[in-house]
Design an enzyme around this catalytic site. Sequence first.
Site, PDB file in Angstrom:
ATOM      1  CB  THR A 173      56.726  38.816   9.229  1.00  0.00           C
ATOM      2  OG1 THR A 173      56.476  38.463  10.602  1.00  0.00           O
ATOM      3  CG2 THR A 173      57.249  40.239   9.167  1.00  0.00           C
ATOM      4  CD  GLU A 318      60.048  42.967   7.870  1.00  0.00           C
ATOM      5  OE1 GLU A 318      60.128  42.193   8.837  1.00  0.00           O
ATOM      6  OE2 GLU A 318      60.052  42.568   6.678  1.00  0.00           O
ATOM      7  CE  LYS A 427      81.088  30.245  13.103  1.00  0.00           C
ATOM      8  NZ  LYS A 427      80.899  31.261  14.168  1.00  0.00           N
ATOM      9  CD1 TRP A 432      80.883  33.069   8.583  1.00  0.00           C
ATOM     10  CD2 TRP A 432      79.042  31.878   8.959  1.00  0.00           C
ATOM     11  NE1 TRP A 432      80.413  33.414   9.828  1.00  0.00           N
ATOM     12  CE2 TRP A 432      79.276  32.703  10.085  1.00  0.00           C
ATOM     13  CE3 TRP A 432      77.925  31.035   8.972  1.00  0.00           C
ATOM     14  CZ2 TRP A 432      78.452  32.701  11.212  1.00  0.00           C
ATOM     15  CZ3 TRP A 432      77.109  31.036  10.079  1.00  0.00           C
ATOM     16  CH2 TRP A 432      77.368  31.851  11.180  1.00  0.00           C
TER      17      TRP A 432
END
Length: 528
Positions: A173, A318, A427, A432
């Site tokens: 990654t 992944e 937030k 949100w």
Amino acid sequence: MQLTLKTFLERTESFLPQNEIVSRQADGQLFRYHYADYCRRTRQLASALARLGVKPGDRVATLGWNTYRHMELYFAVPCLGAILHTVNIRLTDEHIAYIMNHAEDVVLFVDPDLLPTVERVAPSVRSLRHIIVMDDRPAPLGDCDYESFLATGDPDFAFPEIEENSPCGMCFTSATTGDPKGVVYTQRGLYLHTLALCLRDVLAISEHDTVLPVVPMFHANSWGLPHAAVAVGATIVLPGPHPTAADILDLIEAERGTFCAAAVTIGVELYAQLKKKPRDISSLRGLMLGGSATPEALMKRFHNEYGVPILTAWGATEAAPLATITHVRRSVFEAGPEERIKVRIRQGIPVPGVELKVLDDCGKPVPRDDRHPGEVHVRGPWIATEYYRDKRSRDSFADGWWRSGDIATQGSDGSIRLVDRAKDLVKSGGEWISSVDLENELAACPGVLEAAVVAMPDARWQERPVAFVVPLQESGELDPDILSAWLARRFAKWWIPDRFVVVAALPKTGVGKVDKRTLRERAAGLAL
């Protein structure tokens, strides 16, 4: 029959040997050869590696661009039974040394212009025994140049029989937080992933295609396109070192490319370059953009002005990397381009072979109402079930499912719509705000090329959004009041960013995504 990558190579070698591979060189010239040459050299390369002492399970690293020599390694190493570790050339020296040590790479193939990185990093890589420079001239570093090394191999080398669950590839990654994490791919996993890409309702890669993989070969298997192209014998056009938007468009026009894949940020650059200097890109049946949500405005621009549909998918290192694809059902397709775009701005449904669920904070599936966000979980034969020798990240996996960290809603048709990365949500006052929704709407505003929204610390509301905006025209100006009013048409007042910062360009990560960590650091400075 074992499901291994060598079966793809042998099929094309036997039945489609005259199809072509084109590779742009460092000087801009094009190198051309046929699959017959490619397969012969790939066997010779595998033989040379075996004579060097590379054994099944050994890690062979690459530090290189999208070139024909890199393509040869894509099959020579796995077909020998070794593991191809494609190293992200844009990682820091510290991270490159870390992942090469973690992988225990024994051989490194490097492009000439990346030798300074190797000079700095190689002394600290304990397992490294050999360095081969991907060139045809004597190398100032390492064992020898690629062509001299290749000459030590047997072009009639017979690949060994390999068990399909054997590891054959490795990517790490890009480490937005902490150290990079390694993902290992098996022969069977990449074989099935390749078949999925060739399905009509996925990418439909076929022998009739001329595929231009702009997505780097050092990132997530170049989205699987090299494997798929070799499997079906498609013409491959590789953009070479340091490709610009102009280089990519020139290749599409000259080689009559039919399918091109790149990061969303590259798509934005391609459009801007087309406005500067028009090219004939009518041969494209599809432009696949990934790495982040594709703005609806960009899709409309490519469709309305150039007749090119943009395909959207979702995945990750992944996931090898494809997990979902936007599938336009026949009823929607017949309804016209506007309805098709409404589907294509989403991240779609699972690719055949992949299972998907979107779970809320309590671990329950979210309603299919497109209003309730949750974290995307996936599992399948090519989805990772663990990180390589990394016990710290076990919480990312459960019962074969990978927890992606991506937040999405799910529509009545089951398709997902990416809302944000969990860490990128803003937030504000306990509520949100989706940076993706704001970015997509800003990209549709007249005069805006692209935008990124991040959180800025706020004493009263905890966090407030700030937008970094790139004008469509160089030296262009954007009025914050106009941008604010544009967003107010769709969003509640408390969603509107407190600041609009006009920038010439957005910072990018090593895989072409917008570098939001850098923008968050800049936004924190604005709050002081």
